[in-house]
Design a protein around this motif. Structure first.
Motif, PDB file in Angstrom:
ATOM      1  N   THR A  84       0.811  -1.217   0.000  1.00 43.25           N
ATOM      2  CA  THR A  84       0.000   0.000   0.000  1.00 43.25           C
ATOM      3  C   THR A  84       0.843   1.266   0.000  1.00 43.25           C
ATOM      4  O   THR A  84       0.296   2.374  -0.064  1.00 43.25           O
ATOM      5  N   CYS A 208      -2.537   2.695   9.846  1.00 48.33           N
ATOM      6  CA  CYS A 208      -3.627   3.602   9.472  1.00 48.33           C
ATOM      7  C   CYS A 208      -3.726   3.737   7.956  1.00 48.33           C
ATOM      8  O   CYS A 208      -3.983   4.831   7.438  1.00 48.33           O
ATOM      9  N   ASP A 210      -6.021   2.857   6.160  1.00 45.61           N
ATOM     10  CA  ASP A 210      -7.370   3.273   5.773  1.00 45.61           C
ATOM     11  C   ASP A 210      -7.460   4.778   5.574  1.00 45.61           C
ATOM     12  O   ASP A 210      -8.183   5.249   4.694  1.00 45.61           O
ATOM     13  N   LEU A 213      -5.913   5.484   2.125  1.00 47.73           N
ATOM     14  CA  LEU A 213      -6.799   5.040   1.047  1.00 47.73           C
ATOM     15  C   LEU A 213      -8.017   5.946   0.925  1.00 47.73           C
ATOM     16  O   LEU A 213      -8.495   6.192  -0.189  1.00 47.73           O
ATOM     17  N   ARG A 214      -8.496   6.443   2.039  1.00 45.69           N
ATOM     18  CA  ARG A 214      -9.635   7.374   1.992  1.00 45.69           C
ATOM     19  C   ARG A 214      -9.259   8.636   1.222  1.00 45.69           C
ATOM     20  O   ARG A 214     -10.019   9.122   0.372  1.00 45.69           O
ATOM     21  N   ASP A 244     -10.735  -1.371  -2.295  1.00 42.41           N
ATOM     22  CA  ASP A 244     -11.080  -1.938  -1.000  1.00 42.41           C
ATOM     23  C   ASP A 244     -10.031  -1.591   0.057  1.00 42.41           C
ATOM     24  O   ASP A 244      -9.099  -0.811  -0.193  1.00 42.41           O
ATOM     25  N   ALA A 245     -10.153  -2.186   1.220  1.00 43.77           N
ATOM     26  CA  ALA A 245      -9.276  -1.854   2.351  1.00 43.77           C
ATOM     27  C   ALA A 245      -7.834  -2.255   2.123  1.00 43.77           C
ATOM     28  O   ALA A 245      -6.937  -1.804   2.851  1.00 43.77           O
ATOM     29  N   SER A 246      -7.581  -3.076   1.099  1.00 43.53           N
ATOM     30  CA  SER A 246      -6.214  -3.477   0.763  1.00 43.53           C
ATOM     31  C   SER A 246      -5.685  -2.729  -0.457  1.00 43.53           C
ATOM     32  O   SER A 246      -4.569  -2.988  -0.906  1.00 43.53           O
TER      33      SER A 246
END
Length: 276
Positions: A84, A208, A210, A213-214, A244-246
Motif C-alpha cells: 500500500t 492507518c 485506511d 486510502l480514503r 477496498d481496504a487493501s
C-alpha cells in the motif's frame, strides 16, 4: 551534481538526499544503496534518467528537466501493507502538486462528474499513475530488496513529466509545461519530499492505511464510471466502484456482481465501454 534540495519538513525529519543531473536509474541507485546496508530515509533525485523503468519492466523515458526520484526506506510492517506504499506515494505526490500548481488544477474530493472520466484536471489513477486531462503526468514504481542484515528495503520510485512527455508510448502522456505550468523538477521534488513526510506519518507503518486510502479515493479518476482492466491478454469491463481496504480495484458488472482486481492495466472512456 544538480541543485535539488529537501523541503524543511524532510530535513527536520532526518531525510537525506543525493541529487544528479543525469543518472541511469534512481531506483537502481537506491537498490544499490540498500545492498550496501544504507539505513534508509534517503532520496535519490535526478533531472534525467537514461535507463529508467516502469511497471512490469517497461521503459520509463525521462528527458532532461523531468523529475526522477526514488526513496529508500526500511518500514517495519507486513508485506501486505508494504504494497500500500504506492498509495502513500500517490497521495504525497497529489499533495505536492496541489502546492506547486495553480489553484483548481488538482482535484479535491469526489464532486459528481468532476474527474469521473479521468479527464478533469489532475487525478490519481489506479494503481500508480497521476493523470492530467486524461493523460499520464506521473508514475510510481515500488521495488524491494534485502539489506545485508536481511531486512526488507523498499524503493519508492516516482517520475514526473515536468518539461516534456515521452513520445511513442502506447498511452496519452503530458507534462507540466504542456499544461502551461512553468515549474522546475526541483520545485516539484522539494514539495514532494515534505508531502511524503506527512503522508508517511499518516500511514503509521501501515496501521492507518485506511486513512491514506480514503484520501486516495477522494482524488481518484474514474470512480463510478466504466472501466476496462487488461490482465494477461483478457479484458474485464464494468463500473469502477471503489478500492477496498487493501487497495484492490473493485468493479461491478452489468449483473451487479463485484470482482476484486489485484493487478492490471486500467482504461477509461470509450475503451472501457466498448464490447468486443
Amino acid at each position: 551534481m544538480s541543485s535539488f534540495g529537501l523541503g524543511a519538513k524532510a530535513r527536520a525529519a532526518g531525510y537525506r538526499l543525493k541529487g544528479y543531473d543525469a543518472i541511469g536509474s534512481t531506483n537502481s541507485e537506491a537498490l544499490a544503496a540498500a545492498a550496501t546496508g544504507d539505513p534508509g530515509g534517503i532520496w535519490f533525485a535526478a533531472l534525467q534518467q537514461t535507463a529508467g523503468r516502469g511497471r512490469r519492466g517497461r521503459e520509463w523515458l525521462s528527458p532532461p528537466g523531468n523529475l526522477a526520484a526514488s526513496l529508500l526506506i526500511i518500514p517495519e510492517t507486513t508485506p501486505e501493507l508494504v504494497a500500500t506504499l504506492g498509495f502513500v506515494a500517490g497521495v504525497a505526490l497529489n499533495r505536492a502538486l496541489s502546492l506547486v500548481l495553480p489553484v483548481g488544477m488538482v482535484r479535491i474530493g469526489i464532486d459528481g462528474a468532476d474527474g469521473a472520466d479521468g479527464r478533469s484536471r489532475i487525478a490519481l489513477k489506479w494503481p500508480n499513475d497521476v493523470l492530467a486531462d486524461g493523460a499520464k503526468l506521473a508514475g510510481i514504481l515500488l521495488e524491494s530488496a534485502k539489506t545485508p542484515e536481511g531486512a526488507s528495503a523498499i524503493i519508492v520510485g516516482i517520475g514526473v513529466n515536468v518539461v516534456a512527455a515521452p513520445q511513442g508510448v502506447p498511452y496519452p502522456a503530458t507534462s507540466l509545461r504542456a499544461l502551461g505550468v512553468q515549474r522546475t523538477a526541483q520545485d516539484v521534488f522539494e514539495a514532494l519530499s515534505d508531502a511524503w513526510v506527512d503522508t508517511f506519518a499518516l500511514w503509521q507503518d501501515g496501521a492507518c492505511v485506511d486513512r491514506v486510502l480514503r484520501e486516495w479515493r477522494q482524488s481518484a479518476a474514474g470512480i463510478g464510471a466504466p472501466v476496462a482492466v487488461s490482465q494477461d491478454g483478457s479484458v474485464r469491463r464494468g463500473i469502477f466502484e471503489t478500492i477496498d481496504a487493501s487497495g484492490r480495484l473493485v468493479i461491478r458488472d452489468d449483473d451487479g456482481a463485484r470482482t476484486v482486481i489485484t493487478a492490471g492495466d486500467v482504461h477509461f472512456g470509450a475503451t472501457a465501454s466498448a464490447r468486443s
